[in-house]
Design a protein around this motif. Structure first.
Motif, short mmCIF file in Angstrom:
data_model
loop_
_atom_site.label_atom_id
_atom_site.label_comp_id
_atom_site.label_asym_id
_atom_site.label_seq_id
_atom_site.Cartn_x
_atom_site.Cartn_y
_atom_site.Cartn_z
N TYR A 12 0.82 -1.18 0.02
CA TYR A 12 -0.12 0.06 0.03
C TYR A 12 0.91 1.17 0.10
CZ TYR A 12 -4.30 -2.56 0.83
OH TYR A 12 -5.32 -3.46 0.74
N ALA A 13 0.71 2.30 -1.00
CA ALA A 13 1.45 3.28 -1.03
C ALA A 13 0.57 4.48 -0.86
CB ALA A 13 2.19 3.62 -2.22
N THR A 14 1.05 5.67 -0.06
CA THR A 14 0.38 6.95 0.23
C THR A 14 1.51 7.85 -0.13
OG1 THR A 14 -0.98 6.04 2.01
CG2 THR A 14 -0.74 8.55 1.80
N ILE A 15 0.96 8.69 -0.91
CA ILE A 15 1.99 10.00 -1.31
C ILE A 15 1.67 11.21 -0.80
CG2 ILE A 15 2.93 11.16 -3.21
CD1 ILE A 15 3.54 8.18 -3.08
N GLU A 16 2.49 11.90 0.02
CA GLU A 16 2.06 13.29 0.76
C GLU A 16 3.11 14.34 -0.15
OE1 GLU A 16 0.94 11.61 5.00
OE2 GLU A 16 3.19 11.76 4.50
N THR A 17 2.42 15.47 0.03
CA THR A 17 3.47 16.81 -0.40
C THR A 17 3.39 17.66 0.80
OG1 THR A 17 3.58 18.49 -1.90
CG2 THR A 17 1.31 17.95 -1.14
N LEU A 18 4.71 18.19 0.79
CA LEU A 18 5.05 19.16 1.90
C LEU A 18 4.09 20.67 1.49
CD1 LEU A 18 6.35 19.99 4.29
CD2 LEU A 18 8.26 20.74 3.02
N LEU A 19 3.19 21.06 2.09
CA LEU A 19 2.31 22.20 2.16
C LEU A 19 2.36 22.96 3.31
CD1 LEU A 19 -0.64 20.75 -0.05
CD2 LEU A 19 1.20 22.21 -1.01
N GLU A 20 2.76 24.14 3.47
CA GLU A 20 2.78 24.94 4.48
C GLU A 20 3.38 24.52 5.83
OE1 GLU A 20 -1.18 25.80 5.10
OE2 GLU A 20 -1.52 27.12 3.26
N GLY A 21 4.49 23.70 5.21
CA GLY A 21 5.28 23.16 6.54
C GLY A 21 4.89 21.90 7.15
N GLN A 22 3.72 21.17 6.33
CA GLN A 22 3.28 20.04 6.84
C GLN A 22 2.93 19.01 5.58
OE1 GLN A 22 -0.43 20.64 9.09
NE2 GLN A 22 0.72 21.15 10.89
N PHE A 23 3.09 17.89 5.76
CA PHE A 23 3.07 16.82 4.76
C PHE A 23 1.58 16.50 4.63
CE2 PHE A 23 7.84 16.16 5.09
CZ PHE A 23 7.90 15.84 3.72
N ARG A 24 0.95 16.39 3.47
CA ARG A 24 -0.45 16.26 3.29
C ARG A 24 -0.75 15.32 2.19
NH1 ARG A 24 -2.71 22.31 4.19
NH2 ARG A 24 -1.69 22.80 6.25
#
Length: 317
Positions: A12-24
């Protein structure tokens, strides 16, 4: 866990991006996270983990800071339960790689390939598109397969050894085809038969540029009982065409023709994306078609497996 250069494991893979100092998780992917993938070192090197996850829409691009993209990937290797329908095999390409002698002059593959070239229908083009040259005819063919008015010269012993269908046809005296010089075949198309015969003689599959051709050849491989070709088509359909939009159709195909690995992975995709799939026409048609009770139970189990991993207490079917 260390992955060999050709290993792919269910994950299972979840991709998060760094937005406003947090990974979402990007908004356009929240409904689909986590993803069911076959994950390996090639995926990391070839598509940088995130190419196929739909991250790059216009709204997402506007949120970049200094045109810099920072991603975090969470990949969880699945250790399925014995009753789980999530993909459980570790796919090792190197395990199926031919030996260093395969294909060279004098090898079994080379000699049978030359024999197949000699057996091809009259007027067939060579590999470069020109006429066939240098194809030895050491022994005459002992059977001719007629399909859609095309004639394919072949060898009973080779067909019988590589195909359960032809093995039964030529090995059982109670079938009249066992004694006939010419045998008509109506259960497959001439295109699929030509590709199957090529695989029988050479272990090489044809180019399959469309989903329809791959599905047709998988069905032919099943009917002819050519297990290696069935696996080749199953793997190709999984790697090239298994998506949320095709999962139901490929599930029906795999279930009908005994393609176990493709069936399991189509179920996994359906389970992980059931909120989207259950409202599609393909799913409604599958329910109305009276699919067998085993397949219904397996689909429910796949949805349950995916919902547990996604952290849902329950999911409405």
């Amino acid at each position: 866990r260390y992955l060999g250069p050709h290993e792919r494991v269910p994950a299972y893979a979840t991709i998060e991006t760094l937005l406003e100092g947090q990974f979402r998780v990007p908004e356009n992917n929240e409904r689909d996270a986590p993803f069911v993938v076959l994950f390996g070192r090639n995926e990391i090197g070839e598509w940088g983990v995130c190419k196929d996850f739909g991250l790059f829409d216009e709204a997402f691009a506007k949120s970049l800071v200094d045109d810099t993209l920072v991603l975090r990937a969470r990949v969880t290797w699945i250790e399925p339960r014995t009753d789980s329908l999530l993909p459980s095999e570790v796919v090792s390409v190197s395990r199926n790689a031919p030996s260093c002698f395969a294909g060279v002059e004098g090898s079994l593959q080379s000699d049978l390939g030359a024999l197949w070239a000699a057996r091809r229908p009259l007027g067939a083009a060579g590999p470069s598109g020109g006429p066939l040259e240098g194809c030895p005819m050491n022994a005459p063919a002992d059977v001719i397969i007629i399909c859609e008015q095309q004639r394919f010269e072949a060898d009973r012993a080779i067909l019988g050894a590589r195909s359960r269908f032809f093995g039964a046809m030529f090995g059982e005296r109670r079938f009249r085809e066992a004694e006939q010089k010419e045998v008509e075949l109506k259960s497959v198309s001439a295109r699929a038969l030509s590709a199957a015969l090529r695989f029988i003689y050479t272990d090489e599959g044809p180019e399959l540029p469309t989903l329809e051709e791959a599905e047709e050849l998988l069905a032919a491989a099943s009917r002819l009982g050519v297990s290696g070709l069935l696996r080749l088509c199953s793997d190709l359909l999984r790697d090239a065409w298994l998506t949320v939009h095709t999962a139901v159709g490929l599930l029906r195909l795999a279930d009908a023709h005994g393609a176990a690995s493709l069936r399991a992975e189509a179920l996994a995709v359906i389970g992980a994306n059931f909120d989207r799939i259950k409202v599609t026409q393909e799913w409604e048609e599958l329910l109305k078609s009276g699919m067998n009770p085993t397949l219904i139970g397996d689909a429910i189990q796949a949805v349950a497996d995916a919902s547990i991993v996604a952290g849902r207490a329950s999911i409405k079917l």
